[in-house]
Design a protein around this motif. Structure first.
Motif, PDB file in Angstrom:
ATOM      1  N   THR A 173       0.879  -1.169   0.000  1.00 17.42           N
ATOM      2  CA  THR A 173       0.000   0.000   0.000  1.00 17.42           C
ATOM      3  C   THR A 173       0.914   1.216   0.000  1.00 17.42           C
ATOM      4  O   THR A 173       2.073   1.113   0.431  1.00 17.42           O
ATOM      5  CB  THR A 173      -0.915   0.037   1.240  1.00 17.42           C
ATOM      6  OG1 THR A 173      -0.091   0.087   2.422  1.00 17.42           O
ATOM      7  CG2 THR A 173      -1.841  -1.183   1.296  1.00 17.42           C
ATOM      8  N   PRO A 174       0.432   2.354  -0.461  1.00 16.20           N
ATOM      9  CA  PRO A 174       1.311   3.531  -0.460  1.00 16.20           C
ATOM     10  C   PRO A 174       1.870   3.864   0.923  1.00 16.20           C
ATOM     11  O   PRO A 174       3.062   4.167   1.051  1.00 16.20           O
ATOM     12  CB  PRO A 174       0.397   4.650  -0.973  1.00 16.20           C
ATOM     13  CG  PRO A 174      -0.598   3.941  -1.839  1.00 16.20           C
ATOM     14  CD  PRO A 174      -0.836   2.620  -1.141  1.00 16.20           C
ATOM     15  N   ILE A 175       1.058   3.758   1.962  1.00 10.47           N
ATOM     16  CA  ILE A 175       1.560   4.080   3.304  1.00 10.47           C
ATOM     17  C   ILE A 175       2.531   3.005   3.794  1.00 10.47           C
ATOM     18  O   ILE A 175       3.535   3.312   4.419  1.00 10.47           O
ATOM     19  CB  ILE A 175       0.414   4.315   4.306  1.00 10.47           C
ATOM     20  CG1 ILE A 175       0.965   4.930   5.601  1.00 10.47           C
ATOM     21  CG2 ILE A 175      -0.361   3.051   4.585  1.00 10.47           C
ATOM     22  CD1 ILE A 175      -0.088   5.416   6.548  1.00 10.47           C
ATOM     23  N   GLY A 176       2.262   1.745   3.488  1.00  7.11           N
ATOM     24  CA  GLY A 176       3.168   0.668   3.890  1.00  7.11           C
ATOM     25  C   GLY A 176       4.537   0.826   3.259  1.00  7.11           C
ATOM     26  O   GLY A 176       5.564   0.724   3.934  1.00  7.11           O
ATOM     27  N   ALA A 177       4.566   1.110   1.953  1.00  8.07           N
ATOM     28  CA  ALA A 177       5.838   1.302   1.252  1.00  8.07           C
ATOM     29  C   ALA A 177       6.569   2.542   1.766  1.00  8.07           C
ATOM     30  O   ALA A 177       7.798   2.569   1.806  1.00  8.07           O
ATOM     31  CB  ALA A 177       5.600   1.399  -0.250  1.00  8.07           C
ATOM     32  N   ALA A 178       5.815   3.547   2.195  1.00  7.33           N
ATOM     33  CA  ALA A 178       6.435   4.770   2.719  1.00  7.33           C
ATOM     34  C   ALA A 178       7.086   4.537   4.081  1.00  7.33           C
ATOM     35  O   ALA A 178       8.090   5.171   4.408  1.00  7.33           O
ATOM     36  CB  ALA A 178       5.397   5.882   2.826  1.00  7.33           C
ATOM     37  N   LEU A 179       6.537   3.626   4.872  1.00 15.18           N
ATOM     38  CA  LEU A 179       7.016   3.412   6.243  1.00 15.18           C
ATOM     39  C   LEU A 179       8.291   2.572   6.337  1.00 15.18           C
ATOM     40  O   LEU A 179       9.089   2.766   7.255  1.00 15.18           O
ATOM     41  CB  LEU A 179       5.917   2.754   7.084  1.00 15.18           C
ATOM     42  CG  LEU A 179       4.681   3.600   7.357  1.00 15.18           C
ATOM     43  CD1 LEU A 179       3.581   2.757   7.987  1.00 15.18           C
ATOM     44  CD2 LEU A 179       5.025   4.797   8.227  1.00 15.18           C
ATOM     45  N   ILE A 180       8.496   1.645   5.404  1.00 15.94           N
ATOM     46  CA  ILE A 180       9.616   0.715   5.516  1.00 15.94           C
ATOM     47  C   ILE A 180      10.953   1.467   5.577  1.00 15.94           C
ATOM     48  O   ILE A 180      11.184   2.408   4.818  1.00 15.94           O
ATOM     49  CB  ILE A 180       9.633  -0.324   4.360  1.00 15.94           C
ATOM     50  CG1 ILE A 180      10.640  -1.446   4.625  1.00 15.94           C
ATOM     51  CG2 ILE A 180       9.858   0.324   3.001  1.00 15.94           C
ATOM     52  CD1 ILE A 180      10.221  -2.421   5.664  1.00 15.94           C
ATOM     53  N   GLY A 181      11.785   1.084   6.523  1.00 19.09           N
ATOM     54  CA  GLY A 181      13.126   1.624   6.623  1.00 19.09           C
ATOM     55  C   GLY A 181      13.276   2.917   7.409  1.00 19.09           C
ATOM     56  O   GLY A 181      14.387   3.350   7.670  1.00 19.09           O
ATOM     57  N   LEU A 182      12.147   3.525   7.790  1.00 20.47           N
ATOM     58  CA  LEU A 182      12.230   4.754   8.587  1.00 20.47           C
ATOM     59  C   LEU A 182      12.633   4.422  10.018  1.00 20.47           C
ATOM     60  O   LEU A 182      12.399   3.321  10.500  1.00 20.47           O
ATOM     61  CB  LEU A 182      10.882   5.476   8.610  1.00 20.47           C
ATOM     62  CG  LEU A 182      10.394   6.075   7.299  1.00 20.47           C
ATOM     63  CD1 LEU A 182       8.989   6.636   7.481  1.00 20.47           C
ATOM     64  CD2 LEU A 182      11.345   7.158   6.806  1.00 20.47           C
ATOM     65  N   ARG A 183      13.227   5.396  10.701  1.00 16.00           N
ATOM     66  CA  ARG A 183      13.592   5.246  12.111  1.00 16.00           C
ATOM     67  C   ARG A 183      12.750   6.192  12.953  1.00 16.00           C
ATOM     68  O   ARG A 183      12.203   7.178  12.454  1.00 16.00           O
ATOM     69  CB  ARG A 183      15.069   5.589  12.328  1.00 16.00           C
ATOM     70  CG  ARG A 183      16.027   4.592  11.734  1.00 16.00           C
ATOM     71  CD  ARG A 183      17.481   4.926  12.048  1.00 16.00           C
ATOM     72  NE  ARG A 183      17.836   6.331  11.990  1.00 16.00           N
ATOM     73  CZ  ARG A 183      18.163   6.988  10.881  1.00 16.00           C
ATOM     74  NH1 ARG A 183      18.143   6.375   9.721  1.00 16.00           N
ATOM     75  NH2 ARG A 183      18.492   8.267  10.934  1.00 16.00           N
ATOM     76  N   VAL A 184      12.685   5.898  14.236  1.00 14.40           N
ATOM     77  CA  VAL A 184      11.983   6.774  15.169  1.00 14.40           C
ATOM     78  C   VAL A 184      12.533   8.188  15.015  1.00 14.40           C
ATOM     79  O   VAL A 184      13.742   8.387  14.960  1.00 14.40           O
ATOM     80  CB  VAL A 184      12.141   6.269  16.623  1.00 14.40           C
ATOM     81  CG1 VAL A 184      11.617   7.299  17.613  1.00 14.40           C
ATOM     82  CG2 VAL A 184      11.424   4.942  16.809  1.00 14.40           C
ATOM     83  N   GLY A 185      11.617   9.139  14.884  1.00 13.25           N
ATOM     84  CA  GLY A 185      11.985  10.542  14.727  1.00 13.25           C
ATOM     85  C   GLY A 185      11.984  11.021  13.290  1.00 13.25           C
ATOM     86  O   GLY A 185      11.936  12.220  13.039  1.00 13.25           O
ATOM     87  N   GLN A 186      12.029  10.089  12.338  1.00 10.47           N
ATOM     88  CA  GLN A 186      12.022  10.486  10.932  1.00 10.47           C
ATOM     89  C   GLN A 186      10.593  10.720  10.438  1.00 10.47           C
ATOM     90  O   GLN A 186       9.646  10.105  10.935  1.00 10.47           O
ATOM     91  CB  GLN A 186      12.674   9.419  10.049  1.00 10.47           C
ATOM     92  CG  GLN A 186      14.172   9.385  10.154  1.00 10.47           C
ATOM     93  CD  GLN A 186      14.768   8.416   9.155  1.00 10.47           C
ATOM     94  OE1 GLN A 186      14.358   7.261   9.080  1.00 10.47           O
ATOM     95  NE2 GLN A 186      15.751   8.894   8.390  1.00 10.47           N
ATOM     96  N   SER A 187      10.488  11.577   9.433  1.00 12.75           N
ATOM     97  CA  SER A 187       9.202  11.869   8.799  1.00 12.75           C
ATOM     98  C   SER A 187       9.311  11.610   7.308  1.00 12.75           C
ATOM     99  O   SER A 187      10.393  11.677   6.727  1.00 12.75           O
ATOM    100  CB  SER A 187       8.826  13.346   8.990  1.00 12.75           C
ATOM    101  OG  SER A 187       8.694  13.662  10.347  1.00 12.75           O
ATOM    102  N   ILE A 188       8.168  11.328   6.696  1.00 12.46           N
ATOM    103  CA  ILE A 188       8.102  11.163   5.241  1.00 12.46           C
ATOM    104  C   ILE A 188       6.780  11.727   4.759  1.00 12.46           C
ATOM    105  O   ILE A 188       5.787  11.716   5.500  1.00 12.46           O
ATOM    106  CB  ILE A 188       8.267   9.684   4.816  1.00 12.46           C
ATOM    107  CG1 ILE A 188       8.511   9.591   3.314  1.00 12.46           C
ATOM    108  CG2 ILE A 188       7.073   8.843   5.266  1.00 12.46           C
ATOM    109  CD1 ILE A 188       9.070   8.253   2.856  1.00 12.46           C
TER     110      ILE A 188
END
Length: 137
Positions: A93-108
């Motif tokens: 899903t667009p949100i799922g693909a956006a979340l992968i690999g991010l760390r706490v504190g990061q934004s996308i």
């Protein structure tokens, strides 16, 4: 909101599985598969053991805050395990693909199916795969 994407880190095992998944679904779900491939292409790939626990991986339960101040806790899963009513979001899903690999504190910034853009900020993560090890200690 900026259009720049944050640096992301993906484990070798997630990279291998997600690359195959994106390729396998490219014809039936081309826009999300293409977006996932672009995220994989820009990621730093590390051995599983070197990916920090604060990084969103497959199976991670994470909490994010939206640009409207709403907080939501979800688990990032493969499509077969997705169930939005249980907070299990598919990587395809667009949100799922956006979340992968991010760390706490990061934004996308991610784009909804209706074309709206939203900022998501990761506020917490935990990984289901870590639970049995922690329970054994």
């Amino acid at each position: 909101m900026t259009s720049s994407s944050p640096r992301i880190t993906i484990s070798e095992s997630d990279y291998a599985r997600l690359s195959g998944l994106a390729e396998a679904t490219a014809k039936s779900n081309s826009s999300v598969a293409e977006y996932l491939m672009s995220e994989l292409d820009r990621a730093t790939i590390k051995p599983d053991r070197l990916v920090k626990p604060t990084t969103v991986k497959m199976g991670s339960t994470l909490t994010y805050e939206t640009d409207h101040g709403e907080s939501r806790t979800v688990t990032l899963v493969f499509p077969v395990d997705a169930d939005i009513s249980l907070g299990k979001i598919s990587i395809l899903t667009p949100i799922g693909a956006a979340l992968i690999g991010l760390r706490v504190g990061q934004s996308i910034i991610w784009t909804t199916p209706t074309g709206d853009k939203h900022r998501l900020t990761i506020t917490a993560t935990s990984t289901e795969q870590e639970t049995p090890v922690q329970a054994a200690q």
